[in-house]
Design a protein around this motif. Sequence first.
Motif, short mmCIF file in Angstrom:
data_model
loop_
_atom_site.label_atom_id
_atom_site.label_comp_id
_atom_site.label_asym_id
_atom_site.label_seq_id
_atom_site.Cartn_x
_atom_site.Cartn_y
_atom_site.Cartn_z
N HIS A 284 0.86 -1.18 0.00
CA HIS A 284 0.00 0.00 0.00
C HIS A 284 0.90 1.23 0.00
O HIS A 284 1.96 1.24 0.63
N PHE B 32 0.98 5.61 0.28
CA PHE B 32 0.28 6.81 0.74
C PHE B 32 1.19 8.01 0.47
O PHE B 32 2.41 7.93 0.64
N GLN C 13 1.13 12.56 0.70
CA GLN C 13 0.41 13.81 0.91
C GLN C 13 1.39 14.98 0.82
O GLN C 13 2.58 14.84 1.07
#
Length: 140
Positions: free
Chosen positions: A2, A4, A6
Amino acid sequence: MHYFSQLFHYEHPWSHVVIGMWHKYPNPHCTHVQTIDVLDRSVDPQTGIIRTERVLGCKQKAPGWIVKFFGGSEDAFVREISFVNPATQEATITSVNLSLSQFATCYENIRYSPTTDGRTMFHQTAEIQRFEQNAHLGKP
C-alpha cells in the motif's frame, strides 16, 4: 503493498517548521509516543548536514486481543533517521517500524523544504509492505 502520499504547505518559514519538528514529541496531544532515545547525532564538517538517529517508543492503540493474537506487546518501536541541511534548507526524515516487522513494514519519508513565498512544503510518503506467512518458502 500500500502506498500513501500527501503534500501540505505550512504558513511559516522553514526554520520555524524545523524547530517545531524537533519539539514534536513528547507532547500532550500525541500521548502514544512515550519515549525518544537519541542513538547518534553528528554534523558533517564539510557540508554542515546534521544527522540524527532516534528510536521512538510508542504505546499501540490496537485492541488487546489483537496484540496478544500476533504475539506482540502494546509497546512498539520506530527507528527514525533525519538529515537537516542548513545550507539548502532541506530536512528529510525516514522511519521504519521495528515492532511487528515480521508481519508488515511501514517505510515513511518526510521532506520539509522552503517555498519561494516564505512558506514550507511538507511532503510525506509511506509504503506499507505486508509479509505473507509463506513468503519464506518462496511461494507467491
